[in-house]
Design a protein around this motif. Structure first.
Motif, PDB file in Angstrom:
ATOM      1  N   HIS A 168       0.973  -1.098   0.146  1.00 11.74           N
ATOM      2  CA  HIS A 168       0.176  -0.031   0.030  1.00 11.74           C
ATOM      3  C   HIS A 168       0.920   1.260   0.019  1.00 11.74           C
ATOM      4  O   HIS A 168       1.871   1.295   0.691  1.00 11.74           O
ATOM      5  CB  HIS A 168      -0.876   0.001   1.162  1.00 11.74           C
ATOM      6  CG  HIS A 168      -2.063  -1.167   1.359  1.00 11.74           C
ATOM      7  ND1 HIS A 168      -2.824  -1.381   0.404  1.00 11.74           N
ATOM      8  CD2 HIS A 168      -1.745  -2.233   2.115  1.00 11.74           C
ATOM      9  CE1 HIS A 168      -3.504  -2.428   0.650  1.00 11.74           C
ATOM     10  NE2 HIS A 168      -2.901  -3.090   1.655  1.00 11.74           N
ATOM     11  N   PRO A 169       0.685   2.173  -0.888  1.00  8.70           N
ATOM     12  CA  PRO A 169       1.678   3.218  -0.997  1.00  8.70           C
ATOM     13  C   PRO A 169       1.503   4.236   0.011  1.00  8.70           C
ATOM     14  O   PRO A 169       2.816   4.474   0.550  1.00  8.70           O
ATOM     15  CB  PRO A 169       0.865   4.314  -2.076  1.00  8.70           C
ATOM     16  CG  PRO A 169      -0.194   3.327  -2.866  1.00  8.70           C
ATOM     17  CD  PRO A 169      -0.401   2.175  -1.908  1.00  8.70           C
ATOM     18  N   LYS A 170       0.959   4.144   1.227  1.00  6.16           N
ATOM     19  CA  LYS A 170       0.763   4.974   2.342  1.00  6.16           C
ATOM     20  C   LYS A 170       1.631   4.079   3.437  1.00  6.16           C
ATOM     21  O   LYS A 170       2.392   4.781   4.267  1.00  6.16           O
ATOM     22  CB  LYS A 170      -0.502   5.526   2.953  1.00  6.16           C
ATOM     23  CG  LYS A 170      -1.157   6.417   1.896  1.00  6.16           C
ATOM     24  CD  LYS A 170      -2.420   6.790   2.892  1.00  6.16           C
ATOM     25  CE  LYS A 170      -2.991   8.029   1.700  1.00  6.16           C
ATOM     26  NZ  LYS A 170      -4.284   8.387   2.359  1.00  6.16           N
ATOM     27  N   THR A 171       1.796   2.694   3.327  1.00  8.67           N
ATOM     28  CA  THR A 171       2.340   2.019   4.397  1.00  8.67           C
ATOM     29  C   THR A 171       3.847   1.635   3.952  1.00  8.67           C
ATOM     30  O   THR A 171       4.643   1.064   4.736  1.00  8.67           O
ATOM     31  CB  THR A 171       1.701   0.970   4.823  1.00  8.67           C
ATOM     32  OG1 THR A 171       1.232   0.135   3.887  1.00  8.67           O
ATOM     33  CG2 THR A 171       0.470   1.555   5.642  1.00  8.67           C
ATOM     34  N   ALA A 172       3.896   1.703   2.706  1.00  8.43           N
ATOM     35  CA  ALA A 172       5.377   1.115   2.074  1.00  8.43           C
ATOM     36  C   ALA A 172       6.676   1.707   2.690  1.00  8.43           C
ATOM     37  O   ALA A 172       6.598   3.077   3.071  1.00  8.43           O
ATOM     38  CB  ALA A 172       5.213   1.373   0.648  1.00  8.43           C
ATOM     39  N   GLN A 173       7.666   0.922   2.808  1.00  5.44           N
ATOM     40  CA  GLN A 173       9.067   1.428   3.287  1.00  5.44           C
ATOM     41  C   GLN A 173       9.726   1.775   2.125  1.00  5.44           C
ATOM     42  O   GLN A 173       9.901   0.869   1.392  1.00  5.44           O
ATOM     43  CB  GLN A 173       9.456   0.484   4.242  1.00  5.44           C
ATOM     44  CG  GLN A 173       8.885   0.107   5.309  1.00  5.44           C
ATOM     45  CD  GLN A 173       9.240  -1.129   6.032  1.00  5.44           C
ATOM     46  OE1 GLN A 173      10.227  -1.067   7.141  1.00  5.44           O
ATOM     47  NE2 GLN A 173       9.007  -2.274   5.617  1.00  5.44           N
TER      48      GLN A 173
END
Length: 196
Positions: A168-173
């Motif tokens: 998910h774009p918001k939780t990606a590292q």
């Protein structure tokens, strides 16, 4: 130091592998001053025996025996295919790269073995190119960034607490890499690549 097991002696196998053109006699080499000069490969082949194929008899630690395995992958034998462009990618670049797989070594079937499978190959990702999210499954993938602008190559890893294969774009590292940098994707992780 790595502890090594005592190995049983093995019988030598005959040469293996398919025929390839003879070693080129004008492969580049550097002199003691560092400048490029032609290499006379005939000197090498008169001193040592070189295999023509991609296989050799190699120790296989998981099998605890010598086996014949593909250990070399020649660039001129690889077939690149375009990466897919998913219909879900609507608000980003439509540029995709090309990939060619050199090695795909599956994980051993024995659940008690400490070894994982791995995948290696070439990935060409042009500027603005994207490799959409996917999971490595039971394999490890290792990459070297061959060419890009400084800190322009993005690798994103999915959050390990989310469902395997999801990113998910918001939780990606995320990391920004440069030419010469390396990264790996361990088994069971999702990743996404972009060359900005």
């Amino acid at each position: 130091p790595t502890p090594y097991k005592k190995r049983k002696p093995i019988a030598r196998l005959p040469d293996v592998g398919e025929k390839r053109p003879a070693i080129a006699s004008h492969v580049g080499s550097k002199s003691h001053r560092g400048e490029e000069r032609p290499l006379d490969a005939s000197r090498l082949v008169s001193t040592y025996k070189y295999l023509n194929g991609e296989e050799a008899q190699i120790w296989d630690e998981a099998m605890e025996d010598a086996t014949i395995q593909k250990v070399v992958s020649f660039a001129d034998q690889l077939e690149s295919t375009p990466l897919p462009l998913p219909a879900s990618r609507t608000d980003e670049s439509n540029v995709v790269g090309q990939a060619a797989q050199s090695f795909n070594v599956p994980a051993p079937q024995d659940p008690d073995t400490p070894y994982v499978g791995y995948i290696m190959g070439n990935l060409r990702l042009p500027p603005n190119g994207i490799k959409d999210p996917e999971s490595t499954g039971a394999c490890t993938q290792v990459f070297t960034v061959v060419r890009c602008q400084p800190r322009a190559f993005e690798v994103a890893y999915g959050d390990p607490h989310e469902t395997e294969g999801s990113l998910h774009p918001k939780t990606a590292q995320r990391f920004l890499l440069s030419t010469g940098d390396q990264f790996r994707i361990p088994p069971g992780n999702a990743y996404r690549l972009q060359n900005h």
